[in-house]
Design a protein around this motif. Structure first.
Motif, PDB file in Angstrom:
ATOM      1  N   PRO A  13       0.827  -1.209   0.000  1.00  0.00           N
ATOM      2  CA  PRO A  13       0.000   0.000   0.000  1.00  0.00           C
ATOM      3  C   PRO A  13       0.862   1.260   0.000  1.00  0.00           C
ATOM      4  N   CYS A  14       0.305   2.294  -0.546  1.00  0.00           N
ATOM      5  CA  CYS A  14       0.956   3.593  -0.588  1.00  0.00           C
ATOM      6  C   CYS A  14       0.398   4.434   0.563  1.00  0.00           C
ATOM      7  N   GLU A  15       1.252   5.175   1.172  1.00  0.00           N
ATOM      8  CA  GLU A  15       0.823   6.003   2.291  1.00  0.00           C
ATOM      9  C   GLU A  15       0.130   7.272   1.811  1.00  0.00           C
ATOM     10  N   ILE A  16      -1.039   7.534   2.323  1.00  0.00           N
ATOM     11  CA  ILE A  16      -1.716   8.815   2.133  1.00  0.00           C
ATOM     12  C   ILE A  16      -1.791   9.455   3.516  1.00  0.00           C
ATOM     13  N   MET A  17      -1.334  10.671   3.608  1.00  0.00           N
ATOM     14  CA  MET A  17      -1.396  11.365   4.889  1.00  0.00           C
ATOM     15  C   MET A  17      -2.772  12.004   5.051  1.00  0.00           C
ATOM     16  N   ASN A  18      -3.420  11.682   6.130  1.00  0.00           N
ATOM     17  CA  ASN A  18      -4.677  12.308   6.500  1.00  0.00           C
ATOM     18  C   ASN A  18      -5.774  12.056   5.471  1.00  0.00           C
ATOM     19  N   GLY A  19      -5.881  10.817   4.987  1.00  0.00           N
ATOM     20  CA  GLY A  19      -6.888  10.460   3.994  1.00  0.00           C
ATOM     21  C   GLY A  19      -8.313  10.566   4.503  1.00  0.00           C
ATOM     22  N   GLY A  20      -8.479  10.600   5.823  1.00  0.00           N
ATOM     23  CA  GLY A  20      -9.806  10.774   6.412  1.00  0.00           C
ATOM     24  C   GLY A  20     -10.024  12.171   6.948  1.00  0.00           C
ATOM     25  N   PHE A  21      -9.020  13.049   6.775  1.00  0.00           N
ATOM     26  CA  PHE A  21      -9.098  14.443   7.211  1.00  0.00           C
ATOM     27  C   PHE A  21      -9.331  14.561   8.716  1.00  0.00           C
ATOM     28  N   GLU A  22      -8.715  13.631   9.466  1.00  0.00           N
ATOM     29  CA  GLU A  22      -8.918  13.572  10.915  1.00  0.00           C
ATOM     30  C   GLU A  22      -7.794  14.217  11.722  1.00  0.00           C
ATOM     31  N   PHE A  23      -6.713  14.673  11.066  1.00  0.00           N
ATOM     32  CA  PHE A  23      -5.597  15.252  11.814  1.00  0.00           C
ATOM     33  C   PHE A  23      -5.965  16.591  12.443  1.00  0.00           C
ATOM     34  N   ASP A  24      -6.986  17.258  11.881  1.00  0.00           N
ATOM     35  CA  ASP A  24      -7.470  18.505  12.460  1.00  0.00           C
ATOM     36  C   ASP A  24      -8.538  18.160  13.488  1.00  0.00           C
ATOM     37  N   ASP A  25      -8.289  18.523  14.735  1.00  0.00           N
ATOM     38  CA  ASP A  25      -9.178  18.186  15.831  1.00  0.00           C
ATOM     39  C   ASP A  25     -10.385  19.122  15.813  1.00  0.00           C
ATOM     40  N   THR A  26     -11.554  18.580  15.541  1.00  0.00           N
ATOM     41  CA  THR A  26     -12.767  19.387  15.444  1.00  0.00           C
ATOM     42  C   THR A  26     -13.844  18.847  16.373  1.00  0.00           C
ATOM     43  N   PHE A  27     -14.847  19.659  16.600  1.00  0.00           N
ATOM     44  CA  PHE A  27     -16.043  19.202  17.305  1.00  0.00           C
ATOM     45  C   PHE A  27     -17.222  19.350  16.347  1.00  0.00           C
ATOM     46  N   ALA A  44      -9.632  25.581   1.257  1.00  0.00           N
ATOM     47  CA  ALA A  44     -10.195  24.273   1.613  1.00  0.00           C
ATOM     48  C   ALA A  44     -10.386  24.201   3.124  1.00  0.00           C
ATOM     49  N   HIS A  45     -11.433  23.509   3.542  1.00  0.00           N
ATOM     50  CA  HIS A  45     -11.753  23.361   4.953  1.00  0.00           C
ATOM     51  C   HIS A  45     -12.010  21.905   5.301  1.00  0.00           C
ATOM     52  N   VAL A  46     -11.910  21.609   6.590  1.00  0.00           N
ATOM     53  CA  VAL A  46     -12.422  20.359   7.142  1.00  0.00           C
ATOM     54  C   VAL A  46     -13.651  20.722   7.953  1.00  0.00           C
ATOM     55  N   PHE A  47     -14.590  19.794   7.984  1.00  0.00           N
ATOM     56  CA  PHE A  47     -15.863  20.044   8.646  1.00  0.00           C
ATOM     57  C   PHE A  47     -16.324  18.760   9.301  1.00  0.00           C
ATOM     58  N   PHE A  48     -16.754  18.865  10.548  1.00  0.00           N
ATOM     59  CA  PHE A  48     -17.358  17.765  11.276  1.00  0.00           C
ATOM     60  C   PHE A  48     -18.866  17.986  11.158  1.00  0.00           C
TER      61      PHE A  48
END
Length: 188
Positions: A13-27, A44-48
């Protein structure tokens, strides 16, 4: 008699960093600029997503990546991975695309395998908002078989997502990439 067989082998497998966009701690309900593992030519944003936007939950963890408004149409996110386009290997980029409920979505997302140096897409899969029910997810992929003589053969892989349209964009989550080695042999 002549016979031809094709075999497919999964490579490491090839490494993808933060493929689930979970490194940013959100509520729940929080919207933050995307910061870890991905490059962007826009905001670009991450959103919970709260339950009323995502009644069926999120495929991986809590967060999705998206662009919050029309000003970012045509912009995207991308990541360089430690995988090369190798002749006779198929590279497949997989992801889950989210369409929030309760919102009028008029956007598309292009799921792309790109050239690293020029950042141009070699191949892509357009995902239309009409393909996904509001509040739901669908899995999508794009694959590429590199052949001898292809101008990108030997280059490192860049994966990308380009968002286009008006208003809030579709969301991306659960990103992965898998190389497959395909070989054909003929015996007489």
């Amino acid at each position: 008699s002549t016979s031809t067989s094709t075999s497919t082998t999964t490579l490491p497998p090839c490494e993808i960093m933060n493929g689930g966009f979970e490194f940013d701690d959100t509520f729940m309900g929080q919207n933050l600029p995307l910061s870890t593992g991905w490059m962007s030519n826009g905001a670009a944003h991450v959103f919970f997503p709260p339950t009323f936007f995502a009644p069926n939950g999120v495929p991986e963890g809590n967060n999705i990546a998206y662009f919050p408004d029309v000003a970012e149409s045509g912009e995207g996110i991308w990541q360089d991975v430690s995988l090369r386009y190798v002749p006779n290997e198929v590279v497949t980029l997989k992801c889950s695309i989210f369409r929030p409920s309760e919102l009028n979505i008029n956007s598309i997302v292009n799921v792309e395998l790109r050239r690293r140096i020029s950042n141009l897409a070699i191949t892509s899969r357009v995902v239309f908002h009409q393909e996904i029910l509001g509040g739901d997810w669908m899995d999508f992929s794009v694959s590429l078989l590199t052949e001898e003589g292809d101008s990108w053969a030997g280059e490192l892989v860049r994966i990308g997502f380009t968002f286009e349209g008006t208003g809030i964009t579709l969301g991306v989550d659960n990103v992965s990439i898998c190389p497959l080695n395909t070989s054909t042999s003929t015996s007489t």
